[in-house]
Write a protein that holds these residues in place. Structure first.
Motif, short mmCIF file in Angstrom:
data_model
loop_
_atom_site.label_atom_id
_atom_site.label_comp_id
_atom_site.label_asym_id
_atom_site.label_seq_id
_atom_site.Cartn_x
_atom_site.Cartn_y
_atom_site.Cartn_z
N GLN A 119 0.84 -1.19 0.00
CA GLN A 119 0.00 0.00 0.00
C GLN A 119 0.88 1.25 0.00
N LEU A 121 0.32 5.43 0.58
CA LEU A 121 -0.56 6.54 0.95
C LEU A 121 0.27 7.82 0.99
N GLY A 137 -3.00 4.76 -2.87
CA GLY A 137 -4.19 4.11 -2.35
C GLY A 137 -5.14 5.09 -1.72
N ALA A 138 -4.60 6.16 -1.13
CA ALA A 138 -5.43 7.23 -0.56
C ALA A 138 -4.57 8.46 -0.34
N ARG A 156 -8.84 8.47 -4.08
CA ARG A 156 -9.50 8.19 -2.81
C ARG A 156 -8.89 9.14 -1.78
N LEU A 362 -8.47 -0.19 2.81
CA LEU A 362 -8.01 -0.02 1.42
C LEU A 362 -8.04 -1.34 0.67
#
Length: 362
Positions: A119, A121, A137-138, A156, A362
């Motif tokens: 992931q 972020l 991912g965000a 996101r 996520l």
């Protein structure tokens, strides 16, 4: 979880770091000195500040630090800073990459991450033009309106907050000889804040007012003896501000200055609409000063009736400051309540728990 957190440096902070770390001869030593100085610590996740063996931290734009690491790893030639950062991530066997500097390392960088990364972020709490962060991912931030703007670009976006630095508890338990402190940038482009700062600076004759301003090189030159003869008026600060302006402060030096101040003045710039809660709010309250800031929508714990004071205009700000200082024996209890709220609601433990929860979603 093998966490890698990347951050970045303000150019004006780099000079301080280079001085503090003048004798550092290794990557680990320069990084230790940086982390102990606490610049940006409200954003650093608990495993990083705790020195967890599974957490790795670096400032990917600190060329001195990054090239120390590359030399220690015997990487040949002169790799780019991006190549060094990718090598660090692979060497660490990172599972979660959290980036505080996504404009420098946007989507095209994320697509180069090694396969061990599950992931990625990033934090971004400011408008960023046409920057592409969709590969993350965000995107995390604490201004709802800016998060919505990222969603409109296909990202996101999730709410996330700075956190109280436990070292703040060491500051602000003695006298507070400074009446009003402002620390930050000054620009005539931010007209409302600039006007407020000019009005408050006029109190210098009767109050102890301290402004630590990050001025551009052009502003410094425009205010010099030579620059005064050139047509650079728009780059000069008003006389009331220039007269009391000091160099910018960061990290522990900032904590100490806030801890010596009754009031920390804050003013939003035209960035997030009515959303409020920039990092200065958390720093001011965390070190026990009274936050006096412009009216707007503040996060939980920043309550104008209980923990902070707000103003509607520059003139209103002057009245609010004088009222607070004239009734300081009573008002300081509001500042104390603010300190308690920030410590309890925005602890490093809660910040880390929220980060883990975001990862699960996520």
């Amino acid at each position: 979880m093998r966490l890698f957190q990347n951050s970045g440096l303000y150019p004006s902070y780099l000079a301080r770091l280079n001085k503090l770390a003048a004798d550092a001869s290794s990557f680990v030593e320069r990084r230790r000195i940086f982390l102990e100085d606490r610049f940006g610590a409200l954003h650093f996740l608990k495993p990083v500040l705790d020195g967890s063996s599974e957490a790795f931290f670096t400032n990917g734009d600190d060329e001195t630090q990054q090239r120390l690491w590359a030399r220690e790893q015997r990487i040949p030639g002169k790799p780019t800073l991006e190549a060094i950062l990718l090598a660090q991530i692979e060497h660490h066997r990172t599972e979660v990459f959290y980036n505080m500097d996504p404009i420098r390392y946007p989507s095209h960088f994320v697509r180069k991450l090694p396969g061990c990364v599950k992931q990625a972020l990033c934090w971004r709490a400011a408008p960023s033009g046409n920057a592409d962060l969709t590969a993350y991912g965000a995107v995390l931030g604490n201004f709802p309106s800016i998060l919505e703007s990222w969603r409109s670009k296909g990202c996101r976006a999730e709410i996330f907050f700075p956190a109280h630095d436990p070292l703040m508890e060491q500051y602000g338990h003695g006298d507070r000889p400074i009446d009003v402190l402002f620390v930050g940038g000054y620009s005539r482009h931010h007209t409302a804040r600039a006007r407020t700062l000019e009005l408050v600076a006029s109190l210098e004759g009767t109050r102890q007012i301290v402004y630590c301003l990050d001025a551009s090189r052009l502003t410094v030159f425009a205010e010099s003896a030579i620059g005064a003869w050139l047509p650079l008026r728009k780059h000069r600060r008003p006389a009331a501000i220039a007269r009391i302006a000091r160099p910018p402060v960061f990290g522990r030096q900032l904590y100490g200055l806030i801890g010596s101040s009754k009031i920390v003045l804050n003013g939003a710039i035209d960035m997030a609409g009515l959303d409020r809660g920039n990092m200065r709010c958390f720093e001011a309250m965390g070190c026990g000063a009274l936050l006096v800031s412009d009216a707007g929508n503040y996060p939980e714990g920043m309550d104008r009736d209980k923990t902070i004071s707000t103003y509607e205009s520059g003139a209103d700000c002057l009245v609010e400051i004088e009222n607070c200082l004239n009734n300081w024996s009573d008002v300081k209890q509001k500042a104390y309540q603010g300190r308690c709220k920030i410590r309890d609601l925005y602890s490093k433990e809660r910040q880390w728990a929220l980060f883990e929860k975001l990862l699960e979603g996520l």
